[in-house]
Design an enzyme around this catalytic site. Structure first.
Site, PDB file in Angstrom:
ATOM      1  N   SER A   1     -14.657  15.271   0.473  1.00  0.00           N
ATOM      2  CA  SER A   1     -15.251  14.011   0.822  1.00  0.00           C
ATOM      3  C   SER A   1     -16.672  13.817   0.284  1.00  0.00           C
ATOM      4  O   SER A   1     -17.160  12.696   0.241  1.00  0.00           O
ATOM      5  CB  SER A   1     -15.310  13.879   2.345  1.00  0.00           C
ATOM      6  OG  SER A   1     -16.178  14.840   2.898  1.00  0.00           O
TER       7      SER A   1
ATOM      8  N   SER B   1     -14.665  19.992   1.406  1.00  0.00           N
ATOM      9  CA  SER B   1     -15.390  18.778   1.006  1.00  0.00           C
ATOM     10  C   SER B   1     -16.699  19.012   0.267  1.00  0.00           C
ATOM     11  O   SER B   1     -17.295  18.049  -0.237  1.00  0.00           O
ATOM     12  CB  SER B   1     -15.650  17.899   2.228  1.00  0.00           C
ATOM     13  OG  SER B   1     -14.487  17.260   2.640  1.00  0.00           O
TER      14      SER B   1
ATOM     15  N   LYS C   1     -26.024  13.244   2.069  1.00  0.00           N
ATOM     16  CA  LYS C   1     -24.706  12.655   2.327  1.00  0.00           C
ATOM     17  C   LYS C   1     -24.843  11.712   3.520  1.00  0.00           C
ATOM     18  O   LYS C   1     -25.561  12.032   4.484  1.00  0.00           O
ATOM     19  CB  LYS C   1     -23.700  13.782   2.621  1.00  0.00           C
ATOM     20  CG  LYS C   1     -22.263  13.310   2.815  1.00  0.00           C
ATOM     21  CD  LYS C   1     -21.306  14.483   2.984  1.00  0.00           C
ATOM     22  CE  LYS C   1     -19.874  14.028   3.209  1.00  0.00           C
ATOM     23  NZ  LYS C   1     -18.931  15.162   3.354  1.00  0.00           N
TER      24      LYS C   1
END
Lengths: 484, 95
Positions: free
Chosen positions: A151, A175, A76
């Protein structure tokens, strides 16, 4: 190769069915083919991936390689990667190239895993749909008109589309779990302090926690074992041995007590999601588990408490982005105040700015006790609910999200509607407990998730239960059509 | 909770964010909707409840008082737009 689990890929590498270079080239080709449409990756590191793959092949040849050696993965874009842009999906960090690796990145690199690139996400991890990314929204591989969740939407979408067998992710209010649910993959948010936050760009420091996203619970077990561990550079890291999560996956779940919170099945939950979750619970009962009705009476305080604490911490954490030391700087500032204001206003997106303003409000003179202190008291009540529940049950289960994936723009004008997307996941972060989502069915052709919440440091038990369910259900093996 | 123009101005100043006057009403409406959500906390009975500081009640870890970082000046300078003889050059914003 992209259909295989990490364990199968590891066996293939050892049997020399394929090399790490071939595996890496295969996934890079898939990224080249499908990412332009999905937008799951911000940065592709093809050249360095092949160098890492060749190094992994050498290690594998020597016979001393880690189980994960040679397996590709994505990080990420919130984890600092030395020499590779780490943008947090923000214009503010569009030009930021960290001079160091996050501990998570370092730990996984030490196993010999091969980084393919960095995944897209909501800006500074603030969002539940991936629509707040400076680089544009990620599309859900199951239906590209719909959001992948957020997210960590890029990580979930990339694994769902088989662009990588694994991805790192972070979870401040859901998330990891919410995008895993909406994309039909497995993801675990460990106990607060289990995985180092060093080098992970901070959103809300008392809630943030890193974890893996992969196809199965078994893959998550392998990844979490490598990610977790004490790190003296993170003062909230817990000094406690990391169990062999893989070793207990096949334990029987006979007699396991599963708490079903009635508050998680009340109004607002899509009936089709509820049915998919209930079907999984029925299967778990058939496997020998006992379902126990429980109550988490302060659940309704989770979202309000979260939207005080998270923005308050974010407003403090993001104060460092001032246009002076690094990150975006506005053109031709007329004075120091103008430099600060315009750099921040032009560098941050709308949702980030909204949360900074809310956090500033909650922390400002005269409001601290009414908001921040009150929220921290509510947090204590939420933790107490779980502590009492875990006196009676081993694990808590319910839906991950109230609805399946929604269309782009559906909640864009209403921040509160978007915040309620995390209604079932936020309490876990507030209490610091581990939470997990695994796919449990399809609604309108898109996946929905079953959430597991464990007691502190009970990740091994959660992975065990999830693995046992995945042995007798097909949902984790399904993949979106058109991405073969 | 009703926010006034002056509240937005004050918050923007404290946050070092510029809010255009034309956006005030939209910003106000969205912040008010979020604050209405968080105001639900006020109904909770928290009398005598100790605010939670850490999920595991952990205290701040301490380390030995010794230098563990080494000088990475050159590596850090790469992040800057402009440097000269070990100094970071920034726009002249203070007379």
């Amino acid at each position: 190769m992209h259909d295989m689990s990490i364990a199968e890929l590891a066996l293939g590498l050892r049997a020399k069915t394929f090399s790490s270079r071939e595996l890496t080239e295969h996934f890079l080709a898939r990224i080249g083919r499908f990412n332009p449409d999905l937008n799951a990756l911000i940065t592709v590191t093809g050249e360095s991936a092949l160098v890492s793959a060749d190094a992994a092949d050498k290690q594998l040849k020597n016979g001393l390689a880690h189980d994960l050696c040679g397996i590709p993965l994505l990080h990420k874009d919130i984890f600092c990667t030395r020499g590779t842009r780490t943008s947090c999906a923000s214009k503010m960090l569009h030009n930021f190239i960290p001079p160091y690796d996050a501990t998570v990145v370092e730990n996984l690199a030490q196993t010999g895993m091969v980084m393919l690139g960095k995944t897209n996400m909501d800006e500074f991890a603030m969002g539940s749909s991936n629509e707040t990314s400076f680089y544009g929204a990620v599309k859900n591989p199951w239906d590209t008109a719909k959001v992948p969740g957020g997210s960590s939407g890029g990580s979930a979408a990339a694994v769902a589309a088989r662009l990588s067998p694994a991805a790192t992710a972070t979870d401040t209010g859901g998330s990891i779990r919410q995008p895993a649910a909406l994309c039909g993959v497995s993801g675990i948010k460990p106990t607060y302090g289990r995985v180092s936050r060093w080098g992970m760009i901070a959103f809300a420091s008392s809630l943030d926690q890193g974890g893996p996203i992969a196809k199965t619970a078994q893959d998550c077990a392998l990844l979490l074992g490598a990610m977790a561990g004490f790190d003296s550079r993170d003062s909230t890291s817990v000094d406690r041995p990391v169990p062999n999560y893989h070793a207990s996956l096949n334990d029987s779940i006979q007699g396991l007590k599963i708490g079903i919170p009635r508050e998680y099945f009340s109004s607002g939950l899509d009936g089709r999601v509820a049915k998919a979750v209930q079907d999984s619970l029925t299967i778990l009962r058939e496997l020998g588990a006992e379902l126990v009705d429980i109550s988490l009476p302060n659940s309704h305080l989770s979202v309000p408490a979260y939207y005080v604490i998270a923005p308050a911490e974010a407003s403090a954490n993001l104060a460092r982005f001032d246009g002076v030391r690094y990150g975006y700087r506005c053109e031709n500032p007329k004075d120091l105040e103008d430099l600060y204001c315009r750099s921040r206003s032009e560098g941050f997106g709308e949702e980030v700015k909204r949360r900074i303003l809310i956090g500033t409000y909650c922390l400002s003179a005269g409001y601290y006790d009414a908001y921040y202190r009150k929220a921290q008291q509510a947090r204590a009540l939420i933790r107490q609910d779980f502590t009492q529940a875990f006196d009676k049950v081993d694990v808590v289960m319910g839906p991950t999200c109230p609805t399946p994936a929604f269309r782009f723009g559906a909640k864009g004008d209403d921040p509160v509607a978007m915040y309620l997307e995390d209604i079932y996941t936020i309490a876990t972060n507030l209490a610091g407990l581990p939470g997990m989502s695994i796919p449990c069915g399809l609604v309108d052709g898109t996946p929905v998730g079953l959430q597991l919440i464990g007691n502190y440091f009970a990740e091994a038990q959660m992975l065990n239960v999830a693995h046992q369910l995945q042995q007798v259900t097909p949902w984790h093996a399904l993949q979106p059509e058109g991405l073969i | 909770m009703t926010l006034k123009y002056t509240d937005i101005e004050r918050l923007a100043m404290l946050s070092r964010l510029a809010v255009n006057e034309t956006d005030y009403s939209a910003v106000c409406a969205r912040l008010e909707s979020v604050l209405a959500l968080v105001d639900q906390l006020q109904a909770a009975d928290t009398a005598g409840v100790q605010p939670m500081a850490h999920p595991l009640n952990a205290s701040q870890a301490l380390r030995a008082d010794r230098i563990t970082e080494f000088n990475q000046q050159q590596a850090f300078e790469i992040l800057s737009d402009n440097t000269h003889e070990g100094l970071y050059l920034v726009p002249k914003v203070i007379d």
